[in-house]
Design a protein around this motif. Structure first.
Motif, PDB file in Angstrom:
ATOM      1  N   ARG A   1      35.140  37.244   2.214  1.00  8.47           N
ATOM      2  CA  ARG A   1      34.160  37.176   3.293  1.00  8.47           C
ATOM      3  C   ARG A   1      32.787  37.650   2.774  1.00  8.47           C
ATOM      4  O   ARG A   1      31.762  37.072   3.087  1.00  8.47           O
ATOM      5  CB  ARG A   1      34.624  38.049   4.466  1.00  8.47           C
ATOM      6  N   CYS A   2      32.824  38.695   1.942  1.00 10.48           N
ATOM      7  CA  CYS A   2      31.572  39.202   1.395  1.00 10.48           C
ATOM      8  C   CYS A   2      30.983  38.224   0.378  1.00 10.48           C
ATOM      9  O   CYS A   2      29.759  38.093   0.281  1.00 10.48           O
ATOM     10  CB  CYS A   2      31.797  40.562   0.740  1.00 10.48           C
ATOM     11  N   MET A   3      31.854  37.542  -0.362  1.00  6.72           N
ATOM     12  CA  MET A   3      31.353  36.548  -1.321  1.00  6.72           C
ATOM     13  C   MET A   3      30.667  35.400  -0.572  1.00  6.72           C
ATOM     14  O   MET A   3      29.661  34.853  -1.027  1.00  6.72           O
ATOM     15  CB  MET A   3      32.510  36.010  -2.174  1.00  6.72           C
ATOM     16  N   ALA A   4      31.229  35.040   0.583  1.00  3.91           N
ATOM     17  CA  ALA A   4      30.616  33.979   1.395  1.00  3.91           C
ATOM     18  C   ALA A   4      29.250  34.456   1.902  1.00  3.91           C
ATOM     19  O   ALA A   4      28.277  33.688   1.929  1.00  3.91           O
ATOM     20  CB  ALA A   4      31.529  33.624   2.558  1.00  3.91           C
TER      21      ALA A   4
ATOM     22  N   HIS B   1      26.316  36.511  10.714  1.00  2.00           N
ATOM     23  CA  HIS B   1      27.258  36.617  11.828  1.00  2.00           C
ATOM     24  C   HIS B   1      28.262  35.465  11.779  1.00  2.00           C
ATOM     25  O   HIS B   1      29.458  35.657  12.007  1.00  2.00           O
ATOM     26  CB  HIS B   1      26.496  36.620  13.157  1.00  2.00           C
ATOM     27  N   ARG B   2      27.763  34.269  11.448  1.00  2.00           N
ATOM     28  CA  ARG B   2      28.644  33.097  11.338  1.00  2.00           C
ATOM     29  C   ARG B   2      29.662  33.302  10.196  1.00  2.00           C
ATOM     30  O   ARG B   2      30.816  32.950  10.325  1.00  2.00           O
ATOM     31  CB  ARG B   2      27.834  31.825  11.068  1.00  2.00           C
ATOM     32  N   VAL B   3      29.194  33.878   9.089  1.00  2.00           N
ATOM     33  CA  VAL B   3      30.086  34.138   7.946  1.00  2.00           C
ATOM     34  C   VAL B   3      31.227  35.068   8.361  1.00  2.00           C
ATOM     35  O   VAL B   3      32.373  34.882   7.959  1.00  2.00           O
ATOM     36  CB  VAL B   3      29.286  34.761   6.760  1.00  2.00           C
TER      37      VAL B   3
ATOM     38  N   ALA C   1      25.870  35.148  -5.757  1.00  2.00           N
ATOM     39  CA  ALA C   1      27.266  34.982  -5.328  1.00  2.00           C
ATOM     40  C   ALA C   1      28.215  35.001  -6.524  1.00  2.00           C
ATOM     41  O   ALA C   1      29.305  35.553  -6.449  1.00  2.00           O
ATOM     42  CB  ALA C   1      27.422  33.679  -4.561  1.00  2.00           C
ATOM     43  N   GLU C   2      27.768  34.434  -7.631  1.00  2.00           N
ATOM     44  CA  GLU C   2      28.614  34.420  -8.835  1.00  2.00           C
ATOM     45  C   GLU C   2      28.750  35.823  -9.419  1.00  2.00           C
ATOM     46  O   GLU C   2      29.846  36.235  -9.790  1.00  2.00           O
ATOM     47  CB  GLU C   2      28.013  33.469  -9.869  1.00  2.00           C
ATOM     48  N   SER C   3      27.625  36.553  -9.474  1.00  2.00           N
ATOM     49  CA  SER C   3      27.677  37.934  -9.986  1.00  2.00           C
ATOM     50  C   SER C   3      28.612  38.771  -9.133  1.00  2.00           C
ATOM     51  O   SER C   3      29.454  39.505  -9.655  1.00  2.00           O
ATOM     52  CB  SER C   3      26.302  38.596  -9.924  1.00  2.00           C
ATOM     53  N   PHE C   4      28.457  38.640  -7.811  1.00  2.00           N
ATOM     54  CA  PHE C   4      29.298  39.462  -6.941  1.00  2.00           C
ATOM     55  C   PHE C   4      30.766  39.037  -7.043  1.00  2.00           C
ATOM     56  O   PHE C   4      31.662  39.887  -7.027  1.00  2.00           O
ATOM     57  CB  PHE C   4      28.815  39.387  -5.485  1.00  2.00           C
ATOM     58  N   ALA C   5      31.012  37.727  -7.204  1.00  2.00           N
ATOM     59  CA  ALA C   5      32.394  37.241  -7.317  1.00  2.00           C
ATOM     60  C   ALA C   5      33.073  37.822  -8.558  1.00  2.00           C
ATOM     61  O   ALA C   5      34.264  38.149  -8.523  1.00  2.00           O
ATOM     62  CB  ALA C   5      32.410  35.720  -7.370  1.00  2.00           C
ATOM     63  N   ILE C   6      32.306  37.961  -9.636  1.00  2.00           N
ATOM     64  CA  ILE C   6      32.882  38.526 -10.869  1.00  2.00           C
ATOM     65  C   ILE C   6      33.347  39.967 -10.636  1.00  2.00           C
ATOM     66  O   ILE C   6      34.392  40.384 -11.111  1.00  2.00           O
ATOM     67  CB  ILE C   6      31.858  38.422 -12.030  1.00  2.00           C
ATOM     68  N   VAL C   7      32.578  40.709  -9.840  1.00  2.00           N
ATOM     69  CA  VAL C   7      32.963  42.097  -9.535  1.00  2.00           C
ATOM     70  C   VAL C   7      34.104  42.113  -8.501  1.00  2.00           C
ATOM     71  O   VAL C   7      35.097  42.813  -8.662  1.00  2.00           O
ATOM     72  CB  VAL C   7      31.751  42.900  -8.990  1.00  2.00           C
ATOM     73  N   ALA C   8      33.964  41.300  -7.454  1.00  2.00           N
ATOM     74  CA  ALA C   8      34.898  41.384  -6.326  1.00  2.00           C
ATOM     75  C   ALA C   8      36.258  40.752  -6.621  1.00  2.00           C
ATOM     76  O   ALA C   8      37.273  41.187  -6.078  1.00  2.00           O
ATOM     77  CB  ALA C   8      34.272  40.728  -5.099  1.00  2.00           C
TER      78      ALA C   8
ATOM     79  N   LEU D   1      22.980  35.077   1.171  1.00  2.00           N
ATOM     80  CA  LEU D   1      21.926  35.931   0.621  1.00  2.00           C
ATOM     81  C   LEU D   1      21.266  35.280  -0.596  1.00  2.00           C
ATOM     82  O   LEU D   1      20.066  35.429  -0.815  1.00  2.00           O
ATOM     83  CB  LEU D   1      22.505  37.298   0.244  1.00  2.00           C
ATOM     84  N   GLU D   2      22.079  34.570  -1.361  1.00  2.00           N
ATOM     85  CA  GLU D   2      21.572  33.856  -2.549  1.00  2.00           C
ATOM     86  C   GLU D   2      20.503  32.840  -2.129  1.00  2.00           C
ATOM     87  O   GLU D   2      19.431  32.763  -2.730  1.00  2.00           O
ATOM     88  CB  GLU D   2      22.770  33.160  -3.183  1.00  2.00           C
ATOM     89  N   LEU D   3      20.787  32.099  -1.052  1.00  2.00           N
ATOM     90  CA  LEU D   3      19.813  31.126  -0.527  1.00  2.00           C
ATOM     91  C   LEU D   3      18.577  31.841   0.002  1.00  2.00           C
ATOM     92  O   LEU D   3      17.451  31.401  -0.188  1.00  2.00           O
ATOM     93  CB  LEU D   3      20.456  30.310   0.592  1.00  2.00           C
ATOM     94  N   HIS D   4      18.821  32.968   0.670  1.00  2.00           N
ATOM     95  CA  HIS D   4      17.723  33.754   1.235  1.00  2.00           C
ATOM     96  C   HIS D   4      16.795  34.247   0.120  1.00  2.00           C
ATOM     97  O   HIS D   4      15.575  34.222   0.256  1.00  2.00           O
ATOM     98  CB  HIS D   4      18.291  34.928   2.026  1.00  2.00           C
ATOM     99  N   LEU D   5      17.385  34.694  -0.995  1.00  2.00           N
ATOM    100  CA  LEU D   5      16.567  35.201  -2.101  1.00  2.00           C
ATOM    101  C   LEU D   5      15.815  34.082  -2.813  1.00  2.00           C
ATOM    102  O   LEU D   5      14.727  34.303  -3.338  1.00  2.00           O
ATOM    103  CB  LEU D   5      17.440  35.944  -3.122  1.00  2.00           C
TER     104      LEU D   5
END
Lengths: 330, 87
Positions: free
Chosen positions: A32-35, A94-96, A7-14, A40-44
């Motif tokens: 929304r994508c960062m959320a 879906h909730r996100v 999430a942090e890596s993606f936030a830096i880009v987004a 996904l971070e938890l999933h990984l």
């Protein structure tokens, strides 16, 4: 060199070059994508359904986790109360997609604060503030700027992972999906490379288990999809023989700006023009690197690349200057 | 599940991928790809469609040497010659 989570890596880009004070459509989609990236971070890390993951989820939703509070700001609204947490990835995503604007803003504040604390993100005057009209009117707009070398490391690593042959990591599989959903693909890949990316995504969908689950999903909301469809219609309507152009694809999701910077002298030479532009940009706190000089110099301004095209604005008197046009990809 | 290697794991391994080299050196992917295609960065590849592997230590050192030579104003053919002479 910092070890960053998904999430942090993606936030830096987004978040790079997004307005920090206003909630634009581009930023809302990115948030929304960062959320989704938090999920996904938890999933990984542990998957979402095994016992360790459930324990961690409970810690995160009660704010008892040592990990950043940004997770809590996403997970509490999603899983708060007496809801069962043992759900599949698609349920969480879906909730996100249904998170409200207020919750997205709270999430933005917490993740931006955590990145700012570590010097990975900063707030600077927006590039639009250098534009003739904004500059002369004294309007102040702020934007986020990501740490230049960290931004380059994340994007270049992803480009290498996607465009090279061989096995792609799950981290990159997720980043690719997040880029697709947030409309940031054009920031990283050229049009030719996008064909290659599409082929890679199709092959991943057939062979990679995570991509099989993830790629058919989307986190955009109805309104955002409607905007996209209107823009696709507009793209068809405004296509010319020379092409449709990236700006016609997703102008509403466009983060880089076409701005006009006036020069001190009438009809200045390329050297004088460039030094006037650099002086204006640097006076507003932007980090500028001249990639090439000449009649149309190419400048890298705060992680994004622009062409400085000589231009004039005609009012009562003509004003000479340059128009900075975004050049994709970086 | 293919996990992304942590920086600690990358720094401990003998071989790295081109993506990991971008993380280690901060160089652009297209630049490293160009250097590889020009024969400036030696690599190993088991089969044609498999990931190229680079020796971590020597390649990182090589990239920093190339960067230094570029900063000194040398052109790519000159850098290639200088690297050939050193080998």
């Amino acid at each position: 060199m910092t070890e960053l989570k998904l999430a942090e890596s993606f936030a830096i880009v987004a978040l790079n070059a997004q307005r920090s004070l206003e909630l634009t459509m581009a930023k809302k989609v990115a948030l929304r994508c960062m959320a989704a990236a938090v999920i996904l971070e938890l999933h990984l890390e542990d998957g979402l359904q095994n016992q360790t993951a459930q324990k961690r989820l409970k810690q995160d939703t009660t704010g008892g986790s040592a990990e950043g509070t940004y997770r809590t700001t996403v997970l509490v609204p999603l899983a708060g109360g007496k809801r069962k947490l043992n759900r599949e990835l698609s349920w969480w995503l879906h909730r996100v997609s249904r998170l409200s604007t207020g919750k997205l803003v709270r999430f933005e504040r917490s993740i931006a604060a955590s990145l700012e604390e570590r010097g990975l993100l900063e707030e600077i005057p927006h590039l639009l503030g250098c534009d003739l009209y904004f500059h002369s009117a004294g309007v102040s707009i702020k934007e986020y700027r990501s740490h230049a070398s960290e931004y380059a490391r994340i994007t270049e690593h992803l480009r290498a992972d996607v465009l090279e042959d061989g096995v792609m990591t799950d981290h990159s599989v997720c980043m690719l999906w997040l880029l697709r959903e947030s409309g940031c693909m054009h920031d990283l890949f050229s049009r030719n490379e996008l064909d290659q990316v599409t082929r890679k995504m199709v092959s991943l969908m057939q062979s990679q288990p995570l991509a099989k689950t993830l790629y058919p999903l989307w986190v955009r909301r109805g309104f955002e999809i409607a905007v996209k469809q209107i823009l696709q219609f507009k793209k068809r309507a405004v296509s010319t023989q020379t092409g449709s152009g990236v700006n016609f694809l997703f102008p509403i999701l466009e983060r880089s700006q076409a701005i006009f910077i006036d020069t001190e002298a009438m009809l200045p030479g390329p050297g004088a023009r460039l030094s006037d532009v650099l002086a204006r940009l640097e006076s507003k706190g932007h980090r500028v690197q001249v990639l090439s000089k000449g009649q149309v110099p190419i400048l890298k301004i705060d992680n994004l690349v622009y062409e400085a095209i000589p231009h004039a604005v005609y009012g009562r008197v003509p004003i000479h200057g340059v128009r900075l046009l975004p050049k994709h990809p970086v | 599940m293919s996990r992304q290697r942590s920086m600690e794991a990358i720094l401990a391994s003998e071989y790295v991928s081109i993506g990991e080299l971008t993380r280690l050196t901060g160089a652009r992917y297209s630049t490293l790809k160009f250097y590889t295609e020009e024969g400036m960065l030696p690599f190993e590849q088991a089969e044609e469609n498999l990931t190229r592997r680079y020796f971590r230590e020597s390649t990182v050192e090589l990239i920093s040497r190339i960067k230094q030579m570029k900063a000194d104003g040398l052109s790519i053919p000159q850098i290639k010659n200088a690297l050939k002479e050193k080998r």
